[in-house]
Design a protein around this motif. Structure first.
Motif, short mmCIF file in Angstrom:
data_model
loop_
_atom_site.label_atom_id
_atom_site.label_comp_id
_atom_site.label_asym_id
_atom_site.label_seq_id
_atom_site.Cartn_x
_atom_site.Cartn_y
_atom_site.Cartn_z
N LEU A 381 0.38 3.52 38.04
CA LEU A 381 1.08 4.13 36.91
C LEU A 381 0.09 4.25 35.76
N ILE A 382 -0.16 5.47 35.34
CA ILE A 382 -1.17 5.75 34.33
C ILE A 382 -0.48 6.17 33.04
N CYS A 383 -0.84 5.53 31.97
CA CYS A 383 -0.34 5.89 30.64
C CYS A 383 -1.51 6.39 29.81
N GLU A 384 -1.37 7.58 29.23
CA GLU A 384 -2.42 8.18 28.42
C GLU A 384 -1.87 8.60 27.07
N VAL A 385 -2.60 8.30 26.02
CA VAL A 385 -2.26 8.73 24.67
C VAL A 385 -3.46 9.47 24.10
N SER A 386 -3.26 10.73 23.74
CA SER A 386 -4.34 11.58 23.23
C SER A 386 -4.11 11.88 21.76
N ASP A 387 -5.22 11.92 21.00
CA ASP A 387 -5.16 12.27 19.58
C ASP A 387 -6.41 13.03 19.22
N THR A 388 -6.55 13.39 17.96
CA THR A 388 -7.69 14.19 17.51
C THR A 388 -8.82 13.35 16.93
N GLY A 389 -8.69 12.04 16.98
CA GLY A 389 -9.75 11.18 16.47
C GLY A 389 -10.89 11.07 17.44
N HIS A 390 -12.05 10.65 16.93
CA HIS A 390 -13.24 10.49 17.77
C HIS A 390 -13.78 9.07 17.71
N THR A 391 -13.04 8.15 17.14
CA THR A 391 -13.46 6.75 17.06
C THR A 391 -12.80 5.97 18.17
N ALA A 392 -13.61 5.35 19.01
CA ALA A 392 -13.07 4.61 20.15
C ALA A 392 -12.63 3.22 19.71
N PRO A 393 -11.51 2.73 20.23
CA PRO A 393 -11.08 1.36 19.91
C PRO A 393 -11.94 0.34 20.63
N HIS A 394 -12.04 -0.85 20.06
CA HIS A 394 -12.85 -1.91 20.65
C HIS A 394 -11.98 -3.14 20.86
N LEU A 395 -12.12 -3.73 22.02
CA LEU A 395 -11.36 -4.94 22.33
C LEU A 395 -11.98 -6.12 21.61
N ARG A 396 -11.16 -6.92 20.95
CA ARG A 396 -11.65 -8.11 20.27
C ARG A 396 -10.58 -9.19 20.32
N ASP A 402 -5.43 -13.58 11.49
CA ASP A 402 -5.49 -12.12 11.43
C ASP A 402 -4.10 -11.53 11.60
N GLU A 403 -3.80 -10.51 10.80
CA GLU A 403 -2.50 -9.85 10.90
C GLU A 403 -2.47 -8.79 12.00
N GLY A 404 -3.62 -8.32 12.47
CA GLY A 404 -3.67 -7.30 13.51
C GLY A 404 -4.79 -7.60 14.48
N GLY A 405 -5.06 -6.63 15.33
CA GLY A 405 -6.16 -6.78 16.27
C GLY A 405 -5.76 -7.33 17.61
N ARG A 406 -4.45 -7.47 17.87
CA ARG A 406 -4.01 -8.04 19.14
C ARG A 406 -3.44 -7.00 20.10
N GLY A 407 -3.20 -5.78 19.60
CA GLY A 407 -2.56 -4.77 20.44
C GLY A 407 -3.37 -4.41 21.66
N LEU A 408 -4.64 -4.08 21.46
CA LEU A 408 -5.48 -3.69 22.58
C LEU A 408 -5.73 -4.87 23.52
N PHE A 409 -5.75 -6.07 22.96
CA PHE A 409 -5.91 -7.26 23.80
C PHE A 409 -4.71 -7.40 24.74
N LEU A 410 -3.50 -7.15 24.21
CA LEU A 410 -2.30 -7.19 25.06
C LEU A 410 -2.36 -6.12 26.14
N VAL A 411 -2.78 -4.92 25.77
CA VAL A 411 -2.88 -3.84 26.74
C VAL A 411 -3.84 -4.23 27.86
N ALA A 412 -4.99 -4.80 27.50
CA ALA A 412 -5.97 -5.19 28.51
C ALA A 412 -5.45 -6.28 29.43
N GLN A 413 -4.64 -7.18 28.89
CA GLN A 413 -4.11 -8.28 29.71
C GLN A 413 -2.99 -7.83 30.63
N MET A 414 -2.26 -6.82 30.24
CA MET A 414 -1.08 -6.40 30.99
C MET A 414 -1.37 -5.30 32.01
#
Length: 438
Positions: A381-396, A402-414
């Motif tokens: 099952l592939i989920c893709e989200v496209s936008d017009t930005g050119h800055t890649a997110p970084h896992l940290r 910290d109030e943020g910075g956990r979203g991509l970590f959750l995505v990577a774990q799940m």
């Protein structure tokens, strides 16, 4: 006389004289010694050649793909014929690479020269192409990066101890030490969701493409580009729309070039064969092509990769254009949940909503312009989200305060895999989940 080379005994040479009863004397010793010495050198050279040829052949076969993946996007078959005769083993290779979004990368290439050096260089180039392809680079950009790597390696070799400092890595008419310089390559990316195929080549023959709807074979006008490592001209890509069932033949020049045949004639023969037998199984079609085009021993390696395209069923792909308001994240979750339920993937509903929510929220927060959500029900099952930005997110890893910075970590774990690929209009962040067992 003892037969030896470099002090190692090989055997004994016995001389017999016929027609004369006189025994050998001292005057015959220099002649016998010279004959034995030449024989020893010839035997040693033959042993060395056989050993190198066997090692190169084993290395080449170990570096070529043996267990290619089973894909939804394409059916494929391949044949590889090593060189015969004095030319030894060459550096032809091919590959099929799984990419994000159910896409597939198709590669075929040819290294200058023969022997162990060519086989080792082929393995280095194949590995480099796989690494660059995993970064979801466009075909022309991948060849540009590969060309830069080869040029840099050649420059470092020229500046290494023992070489002339400041001398150019290669010049007109020079044969470079690095056999990757002058190698050719063709790289194509096929998307089964849209039927689009983008390809670029670096001095390599263009493929033959059979249109399934018309039954005609054409050679697409793909700008040739310079061979790898020479630089000077940019690489350009061509985009084709392929109907389902179209056939792509990627090959090296050893398949269509022969002593009594020019490459154009060989390409015409290949095109006619594909058109006449297009409905046959690909494995059988490969055998027919190789038998017809290479009836006897060859002096150069030949590789053939036949690919028959597929399209994903429309019901397996869902797309939604989202607005720019903060409420769009909730709407995206609801749309994804309904589609997951329609596909019968209720076990993935919770994780999919989290993945969609995090990716859409990041796109709305950090990018401008329209946002698109796409779900693909394939082998994963592939989920893709496209936008017009050119800055890649970084896992940290976010700190406790910290109030943020956990979203991509959750995505990577799940999810199994996630990543970013760039497009002409922006970027796409994707994540794959394994399907539940049936």
């Amino acid at each position: 006389m003892p037969l030896r080379t470099d002090g190692a005994p090989l055997g004994v040479v016995t001389f017999h004289r016929r027609g004369r009863a006189a025994p050998f004397d001292a005057d015959d010793l220099p002649v016998a010694d010279e004959l034995v010495a030449r024989t020893a050198v010839s035997i040693d050279n033959a042993r060395r050649f056989t050993r190198e040829h066997s090692a190169a052949l084993a290395l080449q076969h170990s570096l070529l793909p043996r267990n290619l993946p089973s894909l939804t996007a394409v059916d494929f078959a391949h044949r590889y014929l090593p060189a015969d005769g004095k030319s030894g083993v060459g550096g032809d290779w091919f590959d099929v690479i799984t990419l994000s979004g159910a896409r597939v990368g198709l590669v075929v290439g040819d290294v200058v020269g023969h022997g162990l050096g060519a086989a080792a260089t082929m393995g280095r180039l194949r590995t480099s192409v796989r690494v660059l392809a995993r970064q979801d680079l466009a075909p022309d950009e991948l060849l540009t990066r590969l060309d830069d790597l080869i040029t840099q390696a050649a420059d470092e070799e020229a500046a290494a101890p023992g070489s002339v400092t400041g001398a150019p890595a290669h010049g007109p008419g020079d044969i470079p030490d690095d056999q990757a310089v002058g190698a050719t390559c063709l790289y194509a990316v096929y998307d089964p969701a849209s039927g689009l195929c983008r390809m670029a080549r670096a001095g390599h023959p263009a493929p033959a493409v059979l249109d399934a709807s018309r039954g005609t074979v054409t050679v697409p006008d793909v700008p040739a580009g310079p061979p790898l490592g020479l630089g000077g001209l940019p690489f350009e890509s061509t985009e084709l729309h392929l109907p389902e069932g179209s056939l792509i033949a990627l090959f090296t020049d050893g398949l269509v070039r022969g002593r009594a045949r020019d490459p154009e004639g060989g390409l015409d023969d290949l095109s006619a064969l594909l058109a006449d037998h297009r409905d046959r199984p690909l494995s059988e079609l490969c055998d027919r092509a190789v038998t017809a085009l290479i009836p006897g021993p060859v002096e150069d390696d030949a590789a053939l990769l036949l690919v028959r395209t597929r399209l994903l069923p429309p019901g397996r792909v869902a797309r939604w254009d989202l607005g720019t308001g903060p409420e769009e994240a909730g709407r995206a979750r609801a749309l994804a949940a309904r589609r997951i339920a329609a596909w019968g993937l209720d076990e993935l509903a919770f994780t999919t909503e989290i993945v969609v929510s995090e990716l859409v929220t990041n796109a709305l927060r950090y990018a401008s312009g329209p946002v698109q959500l796409r779900l693909i029900h394939d082998r994963t099952l592939i989920c893709e989200v496209s936008d017009t930005g050119h800055t890649a997110p970084h896992l940290r890893r976010a700190a406790m305060d910290d109030e943020g910075g956990r979203g991509l970590f959750l995505v990577a774990q799940m999810t199994q895999h996630w990543g970013t690929r760039y497009t002409a209009t922006g970027k796409t962040i994707w994540a794959e989940q394994a399907l539940p067992p049936p």
